[in-house]
Design an enzyme around this catalytic site. Structure first.
Site, short mmCIF file in Angstrom:
data_model
loop_
_atom_site.label_atom_id
_atom_site.label_comp_id
_atom_site.label_asym_id
_atom_site.label_seq_id
_atom_site.Cartn_x
_atom_site.Cartn_y
_atom_site.Cartn_z
N ARG A 30 0.82 -1.22 0.00
CA ARG A 30 0.00 0.00 0.00
C ARG A 30 0.86 1.26 0.00
NH1 ARG A 30 -5.52 -0.85 1.48
NH2 ARG A 30 -6.02 -2.56 0.08
N ARG A 34 -3.65 6.32 0.30
CA ARG A 34 -4.21 7.56 0.87
C ARG A 34 -3.32 8.31 1.84
NH1 ARG A 34 -9.67 4.67 2.35
NH2 ARG A 34 -8.02 3.14 2.66
N ARG A 43 -7.24 11.51 -6.07
CA ARG A 43 -8.49 10.86 -5.65
C ARG A 43 -9.62 11.87 -5.51
NH1 ARG A 43 -11.81 8.39 -4.58
NH2 ARG A 43 -11.91 7.03 -2.77
N ASP A 79 -6.41 -3.28 -7.94
CA ASP A 79 -7.02 -3.87 -6.76
C ASP A 79 -7.27 -5.35 -6.99
OD1 ASP A 79 -8.27 -2.80 -4.05
OD2 ASP A 79 -9.46 -4.48 -4.76
N TYR A 156 -14.29 -12.42 -0.51
CA TYR A 156 -15.06 -11.19 -0.81
C TYR A 156 -16.29 -11.51 -1.64
CZ TYR A 156 -11.49 -8.08 1.09
OH TYR A 156 -10.64 -7.42 1.93
O1 CP3 Z 1 0.37 0.43 -3.14
C1 CP3 Z 1 -0.27 -0.62 -3.33
O2 CP3 Z 1 -0.25 -1.57 -2.53
C2 CP3 Z 1 -0.96 -0.77 -4.67
C3 CP3 Z 1 -2.31 -0.90 -4.80
C4 CP3 Z 1 -3.22 -1.87 -4.08
C5 CP3 Z 1 -4.53 -1.48 -3.69
N1 CP3 Z 1 -5.18 -2.60 -3.25
C6 CP3 Z 1 -5.06 -0.12 -3.79
C7 CP3 Z 1 -6.19 0.27 -2.95
C8 CP3 Z 1 -3.08 -3.23 -3.78
C9 CP3 Z 1 -1.85 -4.11 -3.94
C10 CP3 Z 1 -4.34 -3.67 -3.27
C11 CP3 Z 1 -4.60 -5.06 -2.90
C12 CP3 Z 1 -5.79 -5.36 -2.10
N2 CP3 Z 1 -7.06 -4.86 -2.27
C13 CP3 Z 1 -5.84 -6.31 -1.07
C14 CP3 Z 1 -4.68 -7.16 -0.64
C15 CP3 Z 1 -3.79 -6.37 0.22
C16 CP3 Z 1 -4.26 -6.23 1.62
O3 CP3 Z 1 -4.31 -5.09 2.08
O4 CP3 Z 1 -4.52 -7.27 2.25
C17 CP3 Z 1 -7.15 -6.34 -0.57
C18 CP3 Z 1 -7.65 -7.19 0.58
C19 CP3 Z 1 -7.92 -5.44 -1.33
C20 CP3 Z 1 -9.36 -5.14 -1.22
C21 CP3 Z 1 -9.55 -3.75 -0.81
N3 CP3 Z 1 -9.41 -2.66 -1.66
C22 CP3 Z 1 -9.89 -3.24 0.46
C23 CP3 Z 1 -10.12 -4.10 1.68
C24 CP3 Z 1 -9.97 -1.86 0.34
C25 CP3 Z 1 -10.36 -0.89 1.41
C26 CP3 Z 1 -9.16 -0.64 2.21
C27 CP3 Z 1 -9.23 0.64 2.93
O5 CP3 Z 1 -8.21 0.89 3.59
O6 CP3 Z 1 -10.22 1.37 2.82
C28 CP3 Z 1 -9.63 -1.50 -0.97
C29 CP3 Z 1 -9.55 -0.14 -1.53
C30 CP3 Z 1 -8.19 0.30 -1.95
N4 CP3 Z 1 -7.34 -0.46 -2.69
C31 CP3 Z 1 -7.58 1.57 -1.69
C32 CP3 Z 1 -6.35 1.55 -2.33
C33 CP3 Z 1 -5.36 2.68 -2.40
C34 CP3 Z 1 -8.22 2.72 -0.92
C35 CP3 Z 1 -9.29 3.25 -1.80
C36 CP3 Z 1 -9.40 4.74 -1.83
O7 CP3 Z 1 -8.54 5.44 -2.36
O8 CP3 Z 1 -10.44 5.21 -1.36
#
Ligand code: CP3
Length: 349
Positions: A30, A34, A43, A79, A156
């Site tokens: 990540r 954000r 965003r 994602d 999911y």
């Molecule tokens: O920098 C990075 O890691 C690259 C991008 C990335 C995102 N999601 C962007 C994202 C990666 C590698 C993921 C993988 C992902 N997505 C996982 C596996 C990693 C982990 O954390 O276990 C999972 C479970 C998801 C599903 C997912 N997507 C969730 C649970 C969420 C909400 C998380 C939160 O903190 O709100 C997302 C949204 C998401 N994916 C965001 C980002 C930057 C936040 C969305 C936003 O900008 O509003």
């Protein structure tokens, strides 16, 4: 002749193959997200899914932390749930609630109605992002592509969103094992094509995220998950290193290793050296700082970083990372201080 000089492999790829590196390579899950003001600025103008689907913007987000932090790899901005959107299950990223799936898969009938994912046509925008990033990255900084592992993606699809107890997921697994295996096989096929597409487009390593696999008993993992995860990893082409990541896996590590991967992820719930022993010293490891540590000033988290570097013992094959993703409350200066700290503490002089 210049062309006779072999290109030097980036430190992160060398570490993935357990070759010596001048310092411990570091990237952070990540790292594109954000906590970065420049991400929040983008965003403000695009919804999350729009950002993922606009290659120029997604490429920009991928590159932001590389420029700002000096990390040793970029991680594709995308994602793990993009792959389920073409199934028509109603994927939405609702503000502040994380991902939602409006029409979850709950029983054998729902599984039977699913059509295979047409990865090339439905996810072409991801491959375009990879091409843009691969072209823009400095030499020495590889791009890590990724996908969700079949279990975590299925969780999911079945729960319809994040879960604590994974009740619907485990019920399907236990009560309809044939439907479960069919769903996993559908995800395996799509994920293999998806990862190989990213590799063809220029990803130099891939990470498989099995973020919630720690919810499983060793028996359930062995029987209902391991064979499917292994099938994905075995399908990865091009000799590209595979990072196999999970959390809460302290009790599963030998099985996670059995499923495959060149690098095994270790979260913070196990000491790095104990985790490395559990997976075996013939694989590389990635980890394992608690992301919450980064909320405190660098002087507070330095001892934990030193401890991880000490436990790695200078052995080739350690990629420094957090045990899970950067939290959005994290001050950017702390993250930058961490990257510099790992490089300095591990430098061979
Ligand atoms: O920098 C990075 O890691 C690259 C991008 C990335 C995102 N999601 C962007 C994202 C990666 C590698 C993921 C993988 C992902 N997505 C996982 C596996 C990693 C982990 O954390 O276990 C999972 C479970 C998801 C599903 C997912 N997507 C969730 C649970 C969420 C909400 C998380 C939160 O903190 O709100 C997302 C949204 C998401 N994916 C965001 C980002 C930057 C936040 C969305 C936003 O900008 O509003």
């Amino acid at each position: 002749m210049l062309s006779d000089v072999p290109p030097v492999e980036p430190p992160l790829l060398r570490a993935a193959r357990r070759q010596p590196t001048p310092f411990t390579p570091v990237w952070l899950m990540r790292q594109a997200g954000r906590y970065l003001p420049e991400y929040r600025a983008l965003r403000a103008r695009h919804a999350f899914l729009d950002l993922c689907k606009t290659p120029a913007a997604a490429a920009e987000v991928t590159l932001q932390p590389v420029e700002r932090l000096g990390v040793d790899a970029a991680i594709l901005f995308a994602d793990i749930l993009l792959i389920v959107e073409p199934l028509g299950v109603g994927l939405e990223f609702a503000k502040g609630e994380g991902p939602m799936i409006h029409r979850p898969i709950r029983d054998a009938g729902d599984v039977a109605r699913l059509a295979p994912v047409e990865v090339e046509s439905a996810l072409g925008f991801v491959f375009e992002t990879v091409r843009l990033v691969a072209r823009a990255l400095p030499a020495g900084v590889p791009l890590i592509g990724f996908a969700g592992a079949p279990f975590t993606v299925a969780s999911y699809l079945i729960e319809g969103g994040p879960s604590r107890d994974f009740i619907a997921t485990k019920r399907l697994m236990h009560e309809a094992p044939e439907a479960w295996d069919r769903l996993m096989e559908l995800l395996v096929r799509a994920t293999a094509v998806y990862l190989n597409g990213q590799i063809e487009a220029g990803a130099q390593a891939v990470q498989l995220f099995d973020s919630w696999v720690g919810a499983l008993s060793p028996d359930d993992y062995r029987a209902r998950v391991l064979p499917h995860t292994r099938a994905v990893i075995e399908a990865v082409r091009g000799g590209v290193p595979v990072i196999h990541f999970g959390t809460g896996t302290a009790g599963l590590l030998p099985l996670v290793r059995e499923a495959g991967g060149d690098v095994i992820g270790l979260d913070w719930r196990i000491d790095l050296d104990a985790g490395w022993r559990a997976v075996g010293d013939d694989v590389a490891v990635q980890g394992n700082l608690d992301p919450v540590a980064l909320l405190s000033p660098p002087a507070r988290f330095e001892p934990a970083v030193r401890d991880i570097v000490r436990r790695a013992g200078g052995r080739p094959g350690h990629i420094f990372n957090l045990g899970h993703g950067i939290l959005q409350q994290t001050p950017v200066e702390h993250v930058k201080a961490l990257v510099d700290m790992v490089h300095e503490l591990s430098a061979r002089r």
